[in-house]
Design an enzyme around this catalytic site. Structure first.
Site, PDB file in Angstrom:
ATOM      1  N   ASN A   1     -21.717 -15.298  17.598  1.00  0.00           N
ATOM      2  CA  ASN A   1     -21.614 -13.972  18.196  1.00  0.00           C
ATOM      3  C   ASN A   1     -20.974 -13.991  19.583  1.00  0.00           C
ATOM      4  O   ASN A   1     -20.239 -13.074  19.949  1.00  0.00           O
ATOM      5  CB  ASN A   1     -22.999 -13.321  18.271  1.00  0.00           C
ATOM      6  CG  ASN A   1     -22.917 -11.815  18.395  1.00  0.00           C
ATOM      7  OD1 ASN A   1     -22.071 -11.180  17.766  1.00  0.00           O
ATOM      8  ND2 ASN A   1     -23.778 -11.238  19.210  1.00  0.00           N
TER       9      ASN A   1
ATOM     10  N   LYS B   1     -22.196 -24.988  12.510  1.00  0.00           N
ATOM     11  CA  LYS B   1     -23.430 -24.899  13.275  1.00  0.00           C
ATOM     12  C   LYS B   1     -24.486 -25.891  12.806  1.00  0.00           C
ATOM     13  O   LYS B   1     -25.652 -25.798  13.214  1.00  0.00           O
ATOM     14  CB  LYS B   1     -23.998 -23.476  13.183  1.00  0.00           C
ATOM     15  CG  LYS B   1     -23.074 -22.401  13.741  1.00  0.00           C
ATOM     16  CD  LYS B   1     -23.694 -21.024  13.595  1.00  0.00           C
ATOM     17  CE  LYS B   1     -22.767 -19.933  14.117  1.00  0.00           C
ATOM     18  NZ  LYS B   1     -23.345 -18.584  13.979  1.00  0.00           N
TER      19      LYS B   1
ATOM     20  N   ARG C   1     -25.164  -7.720  14.228  1.00  0.00           N
ATOM     21  CA  ARG C   1     -25.216  -8.403  15.513  1.00  0.00           C
ATOM     22  C   ARG C   1     -24.839  -7.460  16.638  1.00  0.00           C
ATOM     23  O   ARG C   1     -23.998  -6.578  16.472  1.00  0.00           O
ATOM     24  CB  ARG C   1     -24.249  -9.598  15.526  1.00  0.00           C
ATOM     25  CG  ARG C   1     -24.462 -10.605  14.417  1.00  0.00           C
ATOM     26  CD  ARG C   1     -25.868 -11.195  14.457  1.00  0.00           C
ATOM     27  NE  ARG C   1     -26.204 -11.740  15.754  1.00  0.00           N
ATOM     28  CZ  ARG C   1     -25.950 -12.997  16.125  1.00  0.00           C
ATOM     29  NH1 ARG C   1     -25.347 -13.820  15.275  1.00  0.00           N
ATOM     30  NH2 ARG C   1     -26.282 -13.422  17.317  1.00  0.00           N
TER      31      ARG C   1
ATOM     32  N   PRO D   1     -27.276 -21.859  18.824  1.00  0.00           N
ATOM     33  CA  PRO D   1     -26.152 -22.687  19.262  1.00  0.00           C
ATOM     34  C   PRO D   1     -24.950 -22.521  18.339  1.00  0.00           C
ATOM     35  O   PRO D   1     -25.083 -22.568  17.115  1.00  0.00           O
ATOM     36  CB  PRO D   1     -26.726 -24.102  19.189  1.00  0.00           C
ATOM     37  CG  PRO D   1     -28.202 -23.922  19.351  1.00  0.00           C
ATOM     38  CD  PRO D   1     -28.511 -22.635  18.651  1.00  0.00           C
ATOM     39  N   GLU D   2     -23.783 -22.322  18.942  1.00  0.00           N
ATOM     40  CA  GLU D   2     -22.559 -22.168  18.167  1.00  0.00           C
ATOM     41  C   GLU D   2     -21.823 -23.503  18.102  1.00  0.00           C
ATOM     42  O   GLU D   2     -22.302 -24.512  18.623  1.00  0.00           O
ATOM     43  CB  GLU D   2     -21.707 -21.056  18.785  1.00  0.00           C
ATOM     44  CG  GLU D   2     -22.468 -19.739  18.826  1.00  0.00           C
ATOM     45  CD  GLU D   2     -21.650 -18.558  19.353  1.00  0.00           C
ATOM     46  OE1 GLU D   2     -20.412 -18.603  19.305  1.00  0.00           O
ATOM     47  OE2 GLU D   2     -22.268 -17.583  19.821  1.00  0.00           O
TER      48      GLU D   2
END
Length: 316
Positions: free
Chosen positions: A224, A50, A303, A2-3
């Protein structure tokens, strides 16, 4: 994982329970003693990037002591012990198979330095793994079979039942106690205190721009998905060095980061999903083929990155 926008929503779900006393607890966590939360009052709820932070205090009195008073009392008491020993949970969900990029981020998050007084405070810090969630007055249910073909529901790490009758459910997260939130609002892209000047200075570094955007020291909460989307919106190749970009380009990229994050949060609060333009796509909105690569600094975590070579041309 989760961002920032997702964790902001989690915080808003916990806010109505602030001031209420925990009547019953449950959950599968083995790194904290969940029973230590029983009969405590949830005093505060904060989010930074976060991470979600919940403050708990003794339930005596109508509101109990403030978080600052509780910390000072514990620091003054010689040999005072924490409500639970701090620790970091291993995120292993039997019904999910995280992608390699999420595993890299999880490993990176474990390498962060611990709080100065970890295990000596009344704040419980939550860091969510892939498919991590917070739910209010409902339990998470599987909406599709996993790769093994089963429909197992997530097992909550922590469940807090309150005297009001409501409850909070925390899934796929690591928890530990700390003395105070490790928070710097100036780096949080969704904070009103976000420092644009400091962020622009970071973007000017002679490093690939996609590396800098994931540096939580300057862009806390930016993950990301946001990285991929805003680079496409700003028409910037992910490996472009920030030092070769014009200030106007960096300003535009920063505007994209703030606007996209705010719009994503707004959509979440209205029950709408995200419709990415480039993330995990085979074609960009203009129909161009999209490239995918695993990008990251040497020796650091990498990533998966998607970009359109035509819309985001490389800058030599």
């Amino acid at each position: 994982m989760p961002e920032g926008p997702s964790v902001r929503k989690f915080q808003l779900l916990t806010s109505p329970f602030v001031g209420q006393v925990v009547a019953k607890v449950g959950g599968s966590s083995r790194k904290i003693n969940v029973n230590d939360l029983n009969a405590l009052r949830l005093q505060d709820s904060q989010v930074h990037g976060k991470n979600l932070y919940l403050a708990f205090v003794a339930a005596e009195g109508p509101l109990g002591p403030t978080a600052e008073e509780t910390v000072l009392q514990r620091e003054a008491a010689s040999g005072a012990s924490s409500p639970a020993q701090g620790g970091q949970e291993q995120v292993h969900s039997p019904q999910t198979h995280p992608q390699e990029e999420e595993l890299h981020e999880l490993q990176h998050s474990r390498s962060e330095p611990p709080d100065a007084a970890e295990g000596l405070g009344n704040w419980l810090r939550f860091h969510f793994g892939l498919f991590g969630s917070v739910r209010a007055n409902e339990f998470s249910r599987a909406n599709k079979a996993n790769k093994r073909g089963d429909w197992k529901d997530p097992i909550p790490r922590l469940v807090l039942h309150f005297e009001s009758g409501g409850f909070l459910v925390f899934c796929n997260c690591r928890m530990h106690w700390c003395s105070s939130p490790r928070a710097d609002p100036a780096s949080d892209i969704l904070s009103v205190e976000f420092h644009r000047g400091r962020a622009l200075d970071a973007l000017r570094a002679p490093d690939p721009i996609c590396y800098t955007l994931l540096d939580q020291r300057y862009f806390s909460g930016l993950g990301n998905i946001i990285k991929n989307e805003i680079l496409y919106l700003a028409k910037i190749h992910p490996l472009t060095q920030g030092s070769v970009l014009a200030l106007s380009d960096l300003e535009h990229l920063l505007d994209c980061a703030i606007q996209f994050s705010s719009a994503w949060l707004h959509s979440k609060l209205h029950g709408k999903g995200l419709h990415p333009r480039i993330y995990q796509k085979e074609q960009c909105p203009l129909g161009h083929p999209v490239m995918k690569g695993t990008l990251g600094p040497s020796g650091g975590f990498k990533r998966l990155t998607w970009w359109c070579p035509q819309c985001q041309p490389a800058v030599l």
